[in-house]
Design an enzyme around this catalytic site. Structure first.
Site, mmCIF file in Angstrom:
data_model
loop_
_atom_site.group_PDB
_atom_site.id
_atom_site.type_symbol
_atom_site.label_atom_id
_atom_site.label_comp_id
_atom_site.label_asym_id
_atom_site.label_seq_id
_atom_site.Cartn_x
_atom_site.Cartn_y
_atom_site.Cartn_z
ATOM 1 N N THR A 101 -66.363 28.029 -53.061
ATOM 2 C CA THR A 101 -66.803 29.314 -53.626
ATOM 3 C C THR A 101 -67.616 30.166 -52.652
ATOM 4 O O THR A 101 -68.126 29.681 -51.655
ATOM 5 C CB THR A 101 -67.590 29.058 -54.939
ATOM 6 O OG1 THR A 101 -66.788 28.268 -55.796
ATOM 7 C CG2 THR A 101 -67.992 30.297 -55.653
ATOM 8 N N ASP A 137 -62.146 22.696 -64.001
ATOM 9 C CA ASP A 137 -63.432 23.070 -64.610
ATOM 10 C C ASP A 137 -63.399 22.905 -66.128
ATOM 11 O O ASP A 137 -64.431 23.034 -66.790
ATOM 12 C CB ASP A 137 -63.814 24.514 -64.252
ATOM 13 C CG ASP A 137 -64.588 24.598 -62.942
ATOM 14 O OD1 ASP A 137 -64.831 23.545 -62.328
ATOM 15 O OD2 ASP A 137 -64.960 25.719 -62.535
ATOM 16 N N SER A 183 -67.134 28.306 -66.414
ATOM 17 C CA SER A 183 -67.634 28.388 -65.049
ATOM 18 C C SER A 183 -69.155 28.305 -65.049
ATOM 19 O O SER A 183 -69.802 28.418 -66.099
ATOM 20 C CB SER A 183 -67.196 29.727 -64.463
ATOM 21 O OG SER A 183 -67.880 29.993 -63.264
ATOM 22 N N SER A 184 -69.710 28.120 -63.869
ATOM 23 C CA SER A 184 -71.166 28.236 -63.684
ATOM 24 C C SER A 184 -71.502 29.433 -62.818
ATOM 25 O O SER A 184 -72.673 29.645 -62.488
ATOM 26 C CB SER A 184 -71.704 26.996 -62.986
ATOM 27 O OG SER A 184 -71.338 25.852 -63.688
ATOM 28 N N GLY A 232 -71.797 26.779 -55.443
ATOM 29 C CA GLY A 232 -72.542 25.522 -55.594
ATOM 30 C C GLY A 232 -72.194 24.739 -56.841
ATOM 31 O O GLY A 232 -72.977 23.890 -57.268
HETATM 32 N N1 GLU Z 1 -65.547 26.261 -60.042
HETATM 33 C C1 GLU Z 1 -66.958 26.473 -60.133
HETATM 34 C C2 GLU Z 1 -67.283 27.437 -61.223
HETATM 35 O O1 GLU Z 1 -66.502 28.266 -61.534
HETATM 36 C C3 GLU Z 1 -67.532 26.992 -58.876
HETATM 37 C C4 GLU Z 1 -67.393 26.001 -57.807
HETATM 38 C C5 GLU Z 1 -68.343 26.237 -56.709
HETATM 39 O O2 GLU Z 1 -69.305 26.948 -56.818
HETATM 40 O O3 GLU Z 1 -68.120 25.696 -55.669
HETATM 41 O O4 GLU Z 1 -68.333 27.391 -61.759
#
Ligand code: GLU
Length: 606
Positions: free
Chosen positions: A421, A461, A485-486, A508
Site C-alpha cells: 500500500t 481482506d 479495509s483499514s 500498514g
Molecule cells: N489491504 C489493506 C487494507 O485495505 C491495506 C494493506 C496495507 O496497508 O498494506 O486495509
C-alpha cells in the site's frame, strides 16, 4: 547485501532523486520551537530491509504533493505546476506508482480518496469488489477450514475487480482541471523509456518468494538467472505504457470494458493451482462510489476519514473520541523519548477501537452498522463509557462494546492483513486537498501480472471464516461486496470550519489506524510538525499485545509498560506515512510536508 549498505543506499537514492526542482527542505532556522529531536544513541535509525533515512520536512507556499516515491511525487508536482488540481496531481502520482512502486499499489488495485474543495468533504470509494460468483466459502479448503493466508493470496482466487481507475475517473469528472490524457504523460514516458529500480523495490524483490511463480512477473522483475534487477537498473515496461495510452485516450472504459478486462479474467481463471472467479463482466460492472465521510470533533479540530467499507475512519474517530477523555496534551515525548502513560492510554484506546472494528464494521452496502449509521459507534457518551474502562493497568484484550441501537449479533472477524500500500497527500493552489490511500493489498498483490501491471489480492481482506459462535461475521465474503479495509486517508480542519489543517494517511495493514492516530495525536496534542510526528517511533495495540517499534523504542518504555501489565511485542512497524499541514513559520502561513523515513517518499511543492 548487508543491512547497513541497504539503509545507506535508501538514503542515497532519496537524496539523489530529491535533487529535482521545486523542493524546499525546511531551513532549520525557520522552525521555531519545532526542531526535530533526534532519538538518543541506541535508539537511532535501525538498519533494516527498507531502511530508515531521516527526512527534513519540506515547505511550500502555493501547492504541495507528498508521495511514497520521488518519481511519483514529481509527476504530481508537474501537474500542480501546470495549473492542475489536487485530483489531477493524485492521478498522475498513481499512474507513476503503478510503474515504480508496483509492490504497493497500481491500476490493478483499489483506493480511497478524501477530497476537500474548500467547502465540502467527499469520500470516494474505489475499493475492489468480490466476483458475483464468490461465496462465503471462497477462502475455505475442501475440509471447510480457512486456508492459510498465502494459500489464499497467490493466484487468481484473491483478485477482486480493480477500483482505482474508475474512482479516479469519477473524481476527475468533478474536480479535474487538466485534460485526463495529460495526467498519464509522465507515467507513459517513464514506462516507455525506463525508470531506475529503487532500493526498496530491489530489496522487496530479493525477499519475495512467490512472484517468480508467475512467468510474466518473473521475466519482468528478474534477470535470466533469476536475480532481481539491481538498484539503478533501468527497467522498461512497454506493455504498461500501451495500457496507459489506451486509458489516456479512451478513458476508464478501455480498462473496464474491453480486452484488458478480458485479459484479467483469463489470467485469474487460468492459474494452474489457485484459479479465481473474477470475470470480465464483474470488471465491466464495477462502480466507484461517493460516500459520506466520517467527520467527528476532537478537541479544537474536526477530523474527517473514510467510512465503510474502510474501518479506518470509524476506528480513528473512536480512538480519538476515547482519548479526548484524557489529558494527552500533557503526555508528549521529551528529549526524543515517548511517555509511557501516553503509550499506555493510546494502546488501551486502540484495544477498545479495534474490538468494535472487528465485530461491527464491514461493507455497509451489505451489513448495516449498529443504528444504521456511524453515529452510534461515535456517540460521545458511548465513547466516554469506553474510556472509563481504561485503568492504570492494561486490560489485555478488550471486548467489543454495545453502542446505542445495536440489534445484530455478529461474530468477530479474524482476517489477516499484511502491509503493502501507498499514501498520497496533495494540496493545490486553489484550496483543494486530497488524501488518498491506494493498495494492491499484500506486497506484489496476488503475484499475477497482466499487461505490465499486477493484480490485487484484496479479497483476502475478507474474513476467511464466515461465522463464529456468536453468529455470522460482518466481513464475510459475499458476491459484489467490498472487503473491509483499514485504510485511513484523513483530512483535519479547525473545528467546525473550512480551514484545512492537515491531509495525512499511511499504509500498514490494520496497523494503519495506529500509525495515523499517532500522527494526529503528535501534531494536534503534542504540537509536533507533521514530519516529527511521522518520524516518532510507532506504537499501539490492535487488541493483541502492545506493539512497539523494534530498534526505535527504548527498553525503559517497554519496562514501564510491562509493569502496567502490558504484554509488549517489539516488531518492525513499517508505516509509509505522508502528510501535509498548514503551519505558521517565520510569521508566514505555509504548507509543511512530511514523508516517512521508513520508505522512499518525498514532498514537492512551490
Ligand atoms: N489491504 C489493506 C487494507 O485495505 C491495506 C494493506 C496495507 O496497508 O498494506 O486495509
Amino acid at each position: 547485501m548487508n543491512k547497513t549498505r541497504l539503509s545507506l543506499l535508501a538514503a542515497a537514492a532519496v537524496a539523489l532523486l530529491c535533487g529535482c526542482a521545486g523542493i524546499a527542505p525546511v531551513e532549520p532556522q525557520l522552525q521555531p520551537q519545532l526542531q526535530s529531536q533526534p532519538l538518543p544513541p541506541g535508539m537511532q535509525a535501525p538498519e533494516r530491509a527498507t531502511g530508515f533515512a531521516e527526512k527534513p520536512g519540506w515547505t511550500a507556499r502555493k501547492f504541495m504533493v507528498a508521495a511514497a516515491n520521488p518519481l511519483a511525487a514529481d509527476a504530481g508536482y508537474q501537474m500542480l505546476r501546470s495549473g492542475g488540481s489536487a485530483v489531477d496531481a493524485a492521478i498522475a502520482v498513481q499512474m507513476v506508482l503503478t510503474l515504480v512502486e508496483p509492490q504497493s499499489s497500481g491500476i490493478g488495485g483499489g483506493a480511497f480518496l478524501m477530497h476537500f474543495d474548500g467547502k465540502t468533504v467527499k469520500a470516494f470509494d474505489g475499493r475492489e469488489t468480490a466476483p458475483m460468483a464468490a461465496t462465503e466459502m471462497l477462502f475455505q479448503g475442501a475440509n471447510g477450514k480457512a486456508l492459510s493466508f498465502h494459500d489464499g493470496v497467490v493466484g487468481g482466487r484473491s483478485v477482486g475487480a480493480p477500483g482505482v481507475l474508475r474512482m479516479l475517473e469519477l473524481a476527475h469528472k468533478e474536480y479535474g482541471r487538466l485534460p485526463w490524457a495529460a495526467l498519464f504523460a509522465p507515467a507513459i514516458r517513464l514506462a516507455q523509456d525506463g525508470f531506475a529500480v529503487s532500493p526498496r523495490l530491489h530489496a522487496m524483490l530479493q525477499t519475495e518468494r512467490h512472484l517468480k511463480t508467475d512467468p510474466a512477473a518473473a521475466s519482468y522483475f528478474y534477470d535470466r538467472d533469476g536475480n532481481p534487477w539491481p538498484v539503478g537498473h533501468v527497467l522498461k515496461n512497454p506493455e504498461l505504457a500501451n495500457v496507459l495510452r489506451e486509458v489516456a485516450d479512451k478513458g476508464g472504459d478501455a480498462f473496464y470494458k474491453g480486452q484488458i478486462a478480458q485479459d484479467i479474467e483469463n489470467k485469474v481463471k487460468s492459474h494452474p493451482r489457485n484459479p479465481g472467479l473474477l470475470t470480465a463482466a464483474d470488471i465491466g460492472a464495477y462502480q466507484a462510489k461517493v460516500r459520506e465521510p466520517v467527520c467527528s470533533d476532537y478537541r479544537a479540530w474536526t477530523v474527517c476519514g473514510m467510512p465503510p467499507p474502510s474501518s479506518g475512519g470509524i476506528a480513528i474517530a473512536q480512538l480519538l473520541g476515547i482519548l479526548e477523555n484524557r489529558n494527552m496534551r500533557a503526555l508528549g515525548p521529551k528529549n526524543g523519548l515517548m511517555n509511557a502513560e501516553a503509550v499506555h492510554l493510546f494502546s488501551e484506546a486502540g484495544r477498545l477501537a479495534y474490538a468494535d472494528r472487528s465485530r461491527y464494521v464491514a461493507d455497509t452496502d451489505f451489513i448495516p452498522l449498529p443504528g444504521n449509521s456511524t453515529k452510534a459507534l461515535l456517540d460521545k457518551t458511548y465513547l466516554a463509557g469506553r474510556a472509563a474502562l481504561i485503568g492504570d493497568r492494561s486490560m489485555g484484550v478488550a471486548e467489543s462494546g454495545v453502542p446505542p441501537a445495536t440489534a445484530l449479533a455478529l461474530g468477530v472477524d479474524t482476517s489477516p492483513e499484511f502491509p503493502s500500500t501507498s499514501h498520497i497527500s496533495v494540496v493545490d493552489a486553489s484550496g483543494n486537498a486530497v488524501s488518498m490511500t491506494t493498495s494492491i493489498e499484500d506486497a506484489f498483490g496476488s503475484r499475477q501480472m497482466v499487461r505490465g501491471f499486477l493484480l490485487n489480492n484484496q479479497l483476502t481482506d475478507f474474513s476467511f471464516d464466515a461465522a463464529d459462535a456468536n453468529g455470522p461475521i460482518a466481513n464475510r465474503v459475499q458476491p459484489g461486496k467490498r472487503p473491509r479495509s483499514s485504510m485511513a486517508p484523513t483530512l483535519v480542519f479547525e473545528r467546525g470550519s473550512n480551514n484545512l489543517v492537515m491531509s495525512t494517511g499511511s499504509p500498514g495493514g490494520s496497523a494503519i489506524i495506529n500509525y495515523v492516530g499517532k500522527v494526529l495525536i503528535g501534531t494536534l496534542d503534542w504540537g509536533l510538525d507533521v514530519q516529527q510526528a511521522i518520524s516518532l517511533p510507532n506504537f499501539g495495540s490492535r487488541n493483541g499485545p502492545t506493539e512497539l517499534e523494534l530498534d526505535r523504542t527504548d527498553t525503559a518504555l517497554a519496562d514501564r509498560l510491562k509493569a502496567k501489565g502490558h504484554q509488549v511485542r517489539m516488531i518492525e512497524q513499517t508505516s509509509g506515512l505522508q502528510g501535509i499541514m498548514r503551519m505558521r513559520i517565520g510569521g508566514e502561513e505555509v504548507w509543511f510536508g512530511g514523508a516517512d523515513p521508513r520508505r522512499e517518499g518525498i514532498v514537492k511543492g512551490d
